[in-house]
Write a protein that holds these residues in place. Structure first.
Motif: not given
Lengths: 661, 110
Positions: B8-14, B41-44, B68-70, B75-77
Motif C-alpha cells: 500500500a502506498c500513500r503520499q503525505v505532507e508534513i 518512508v520515501r523522501h528525495n 511517500e509511505l509504503v 495489514d499494509a492497508l
C-alpha cells in the motif's frame, strides 16, 4: 587488591607487547614505520564515523593547566565520563557470537534502564522530560541501530562497545551537520543514548584503564582520581589530559611521580576529541593539541629530542655537589610514592628520600595493609637507598584522596577540615600502630626518619610521639634492635603549625614544609576546584611570611627545614626558597636535574636580595613577576657546551618523560 | 497471513510547523510498530525504515516535506490508513509542538 600488585612500573614489565617508553611517546609521525606499531585497528575512536570527514582533519590547540611536564604524542583513547574505559576494539573471531549476545543484552538493559528512568522522571520532573527519556528508550531499541551495530560487530570483529559507538557516532556527526537546525541538537540525544548503552555494556565488566589498551595510548578523561592515575603505567599511557582537575591536585603529584606528561582543567573536550587520530600533550605549556598538523608534530618531535639531550647532560652532572656560585650548599632530596622510584633518586643524585608517601599502600585496599606487608615495602626502599636517609611519612589520607578503607565515619561535609591524615591515625590505633611498628622495624636496616603529616597543635605532636615511643618500647621488648634515637619530624602544612613553629621546633628533629596544603589552608582555596584554582598561588606573600616564620624557628633551634611540596621542585621558587633560608629541597626525582641547574647558576646573595624584595611585595602577582624576571636573568647562560653533548639514546629510558622542564 | 504481500502506498505532507521532530517521529514509529507489515518512508529518492526513530530523525523532514509511505505485508492497508491519518492530523500537536488535548488516540485500524 594492594596497589603494589598493580604498581605501574612493575606490572607492565612482563608485557611483551609493550614498546619501550621512549618509542611509545614518539611514534615518529605518520610517515614513520613507528606509527604502525599501533596498527590500524587500535584507535578506538578514530574509526568512528567512517561515512564522513575521511581525510581532512583540522588541528585544534586547547589550553589547560599544566600538571606534569613533558611531551607525549600518539593515538588517543577517550575514557567514558563514568570513569570506565572502553575495551579493546578488536575481538577474537570465536568471540563474535558471545559478543553479539552481549550487545543484544546491553541494548535491552539500557532500554529498560531508560524506561525506568522515564517512569521515575514523570513523577518527579513532569511528563515532558519523561517523554525525552522515553524517546531515548525507543532509540536504544531502534531496529536500525541494532542491525547496524550487529553488522559492524560481525564484519569487523569488534567489541559491542565499539560497534555501538561507531554506529551512533556516525549518526551524531550527520546530525551535527545540520547546523542551525533543531536537528543539530539531536546529536546530544544520540550521544546520551550512546552513553547509556556504553555504561550498560561496560558496567558489566569494569576494568582498569590501561588493561584494556592493546597498545600505548594517550588517555583523555573527564577526570582521573589520584588512585586511577596511580594505576597508570607510563609505558602504556604515555600521557593524559582531563576536563576537570587542577595544578596541585594529588592526581598531578602522581602524574609527576610517574613522569607522565599531563594537562588538566581543559573544560569540555571529550566530544571534540573522540574522533581524533593523534594528539599531543604538552605538559610544559598545558596544551592539548588535537590532530596536530605535520609541522606541529615535527616541532614537538624536535622539542622532545632537545629535552632528552638536555636531560642527559643534566643527569651526568648528578653527582657533582649542589652549591651556588658563591659556595652555599643545598641538599636536594627525592619525593617518592613507589619503591621503583628509588633508582631515579640515586641516579639523579638525591642525598636521600625526603618524602616517602605511604598512602598508596592504603588506597584501593579492602583492609588496611598489615605490619608485615608494610615492613616489606619500607624495608625494600631503605635497603635500596643503601644507607642514605629515608623519610617515611605516616598515612596522610583524606581530602581529595580516595580511601577504599576509612573506618567509622560517614561522609564529611568538609573533608579538608575533617578527620584526615594524622588525626585519623591518632583516632584509630589499628591503622597507626602497625604502620609505626613497620617503620621502626625498617629503621633497623638503615637511616629511617619518621614524619607526621598535618600536625596542627603541639598536643597532636605529643600524642603522636607517645604512640611512637610506646610502639618502640614494645618492639624492643620483643627483641627488635630498634635504634636508641629515631629522628622525628612534622609536616608544617597548617598555618597554625607555622605560627607555632617556635614551640614545635623544640620537640622535633626536623620540619618538612608541605607547601601544597599550606597554601590551600592559608588562602582557603581548594586546590582541585578549577573554579577557584587561579586563586591558589605559591607566590602569595602570606605564604612567604609563614615560610619565613618556620625558617626562623628552625634557625633558632638548630634543626633543618625541608620544602617538600610542589614549590620545592619548581625552578621559579627554588631561588626564592634559598633566599628565604631553606637549604633542603625535596621533589619528584625527575625535577632534580633542573633544580640542580638553578642552584648551580645563582649566587646566594642574589637569592637573598630576591627574597627580601619578594617579602616586601603586597600581592602574589607582583611576587610572581619578580621571580620570573629574576629566574630569566639568572639562567641566561646555556646549560652546557657542545663538548658535553650527549646523544639522546644515552638515557633512553627517560626520553620524553618530561624530565626537565 | 505470511503469504500476504499486499503493498500500500500513500503520499503525505508534513504540515506541523516544527516538522518531523522527535516527538512526532516517536508517535509515528510507535504506531508503525503496531502493525506486522514493513513500513518504509520515501523522501528525495531515499528510503527509511518507518519503525526506526533514528532513521526518521535522520530524514530531517521539515514542515512542507512530501513523503511517500509504503507498507508491505500483512495489514499494509490498515497501517497506511492509520499513519496517513496521524500525519494529516499534524501528529496531534499544535504550532508549538504541544499536544492537542482533544486528539483521539491513534488506533490501529482494522
Amino acid at each position: 587488591m594492594s596497589p603494589w600488585t598493580r604498581r605501574p612500573r612493575a606490572d607492565a614489565a612482563g608485557s611483551p607487547a609493550t614498546p619501550r617508553r621512549d618509542q611509545a611517546d614518539f611514534p615518529g609521525g605518520s610517515s614513520s614505520p613507528g606509527l604502525n606499531r599501533w596498527g590500524p585497528g587500535m584507535r578506538p575512536k578514530a574509526t568512528a564515523n567512517p561515512t564522513t570527514r575521511p581525510a581532512s582533519r583540522t588541528m585544534q590547540v586547547l589550553q589547560g593547566i599544566a600538571i606534569s611536564p613533558g611531551i607525549a604524542m600518539g593515538p588517543v583513547i577517550v575514557v567514558d565520563r563514568s570513569g570506565l574505559a572502553l575495551p579493546t576494539r578488536a575481538i577474537a573471531e570465536e568471540g563474535v557470537t558471545a559478543e553479539l549476545e552481549r550487545l543484544d543484552r546491553g541494548l535491552r538493559d539500557a532500554r529498560q534502564a531508560a524506561e525506568n528512568d522515564a517512569i521515575e522522571a514523570r513523577d518527579r520532573l513532569g511528563p515532558q522530560y519523561a517523554e525525552i527519556l522515553t524517546a531515548h528508550g525507543r532509540m536504544i531499541a531502534d531496529p536500525t541501530l541494532q542491525r547496524e551495530a550487529r553488522q559492524r560487530l560481525e564484519n569487523e570483529r569488534i567489541s559491542a562497545e565499539h560497534a555501538v559507538l561507531e554506529v551512533l557516532e556516525g549518526y551524531a556527526a550527520r546530525l551535527e551537520g545540520y547546523v542551525g537546525s533543531h536537528l543539530a541538537a539531536r546529536a546530544a540525544d544520540v550521544r546520551d543514548i550512546q552513553g547509556r548503552i556504553l555504561s550498560q555494556l561496560i558496567g558489566a565488566r569494569p576494568e582498569p584503564i590501561q588493561d584494556v589498551l592493546a597498545s600505548p595510548m594517550i588517555v583523555l578523561a573527564h577526570d582521573l582520581t589520584p588512585s586511577e592515575a596511580a594505576g597508570l603505567d607510563p609505558r602504556r599511557v604515555p600521557g593524559f589530559a582531563t576536563e576537570a582537575g587542577g595544578r596541585a591536585s594529588h592526581t598531578a603529584i602522581v602524574a609527576a611521580a610517574l613522569e607522565i606528561p599531563a594537562v588538566a582543567g581543559l573544560g569540555p573536550i571529550l566530544d571534540r576529541a573522540c574522533n581524533c587520530r593523534t594528539v599531543i600533550i604538552d605538559g610544559d605549556q598545558g596544551l592539548l593539541i588535537l590532530d596536530p598538523d605535520e609541522a606541529t608534530q615535527e616541532h614537538y618531535r624536535r622539542l622532545a629530542t632537545e629535552r632528552s639531550e638536555r636531560f642527559a647532560v643534566l643527569a651526568r652532572q648528578a653527582d657533582r655537589p649542589d652549591a651556588t656560585l658563591d659556595g652555599c650548599t643545598v641538599e636536594l632530596w627525592g619525593n617518592i610514592e613507589f619503591g621503583g622510584e628509588v633508582a631515579a633518586c640515586l641516579e639523579l643524585g638525591a642525598v636521600g628520600v625526603g618524602l616517602f608517601r605511604t598512602e598508596f599502600l592504603f588506597l584501593n585496599a579492602q583492609e588496611p595493609p598489615g605490619e608485615d606487608e608494610q615492613f616489606a615495602v619500607y624495608a625494600a626502599v631503605v635497603r635500596s637507598m643503601a644507607g642514605r636517609p629515608v623519610t617515611i611519612r605516616t598515612l596522610d589520607l583524606g581530602a581529595d584522596k580516595i580511601a577504599g578503607y576509612r573506618p567509622g565515619t560517614g561522609p564529611e561535609s568538609n573533608p579538608a577540615l575533617g578527620l584526615r591524615s594524622l588525626r585519623l591515625s591518632l583516632r584509630d590505633p589499628a591503622i597507626f600502630r602497625p604502620q609505626l611498628r613497620a617503620m621502626l622495624r625498617a629503621a633497623t636496616l638503615g637511616d629511617v626518619r619518621v614524619l607526621f603529616p598535618l600536625v596542627s597543635t603541639l598536643a597532636e605532636l605529643r600524642a603522636a610521639r607517645t604512640a611512637l615511643e610506646g610502639v618502640a618500647g614494645e618492639l624492643r621488648a620483643e627483641g627488635h634492635p630498634i635504634p636508641e634515637r629515631i629522628s622525628v619530624g612534622i609536616m608544617v602544612e597548617v598555618p597554625a603549625a607555622a605560627l607555632m613553629a617556635d614551640h614545635l621546633a623544640k620537640e622535633v628533629d626536623f620540619f618538612s614544609i608541605g607547601t601544597n596544603d599550606l597554601i590551600q589552608y592559608t588562602l582557603a582555596v581548594d586546590r582541585t576546584n578549577e573554579t577557584v584554582a587561579e586563586l591558589y598561588s605559591a607566590a602569595d606573600p602570606s605564604v612567604l611570611k609563614l615560610i619565613t616564620m618556620v625558617v626562623e624557628a628552625c634557625r633558632k633551634q638548630g634543626i633543618p627545614a625541608t620544602v617538600c611540596g610542589t614549590m620545592g621542585g619548581e625552578p621559579l621558587y627554588a631561588m626564592l626558597l634559598l633566599g628565604l633560608g631553606i637549604r633542603q629541597l625535596s621533589m619528584p626525582p625527575h625535577q632534580l636535574p633542573e633544580i640542580k641547574r638553578v642552584i648551580r647558576s645563582i649566587r646566594l646573595e642574589d637569592a637573598q636580595a630576591l627574597a627580601a624584595e619578594a617579602l616586601s611585595r603586597p600581592t602574589a602577582r607582583e611576587v610572581a613577576e619578580l621571580l620570573d624576571a629574576a629566574l630569566r636573568q639568572a639562567l641566561v647562560e646555556p646549560i652546557s657546551g657542545s663538548a658535553d653533548a650527549v646523544r639522546p639514546s644515552a638515557s633512553a629510558g627517560m626520553v620524553g618523560q618530561g624530565a626537565a622542564s | 497471513m505470511s503469504e500476504d504481500t499486499t503493498v500500500a502506498c500513500r503520499q503525505v505532507e508534513i504540515t506541523n510547523s516544527l516538522g518531523l521532530h522527535v516527538r512526532p517521529a516517536m508517535k509515528f514509529v510507535e504506531l508503525a510498530s503496531r502493525f506486522p507489515c514493513e513500513v518504509r518512508v520515501r523522501h528525495n529518492d531515499n528510503e527509511f525504515n518507518g519503525k526506526s526513530l533514528l532513521e526518521l530523525t535522520m530524514m530531517a523532514a521539515e514542515c512542507g516535506t512530501r513523503l511517500e509511505l509504503v507498507a508491505r505485508g500483512p495489514d499494509a492497508l490498515a497501517a497506511i490508513e492509520a499513519l496517513a491519518e496521524l500525519v494529516s492530523a499534524r501528529f496531534y500537536e499544535d504550532e508549538d509542538g504541544e499536544p492537542v488535548e482533544a486528539a483521539p488516540p491513534p488506533e490501529p485500524g482494522r
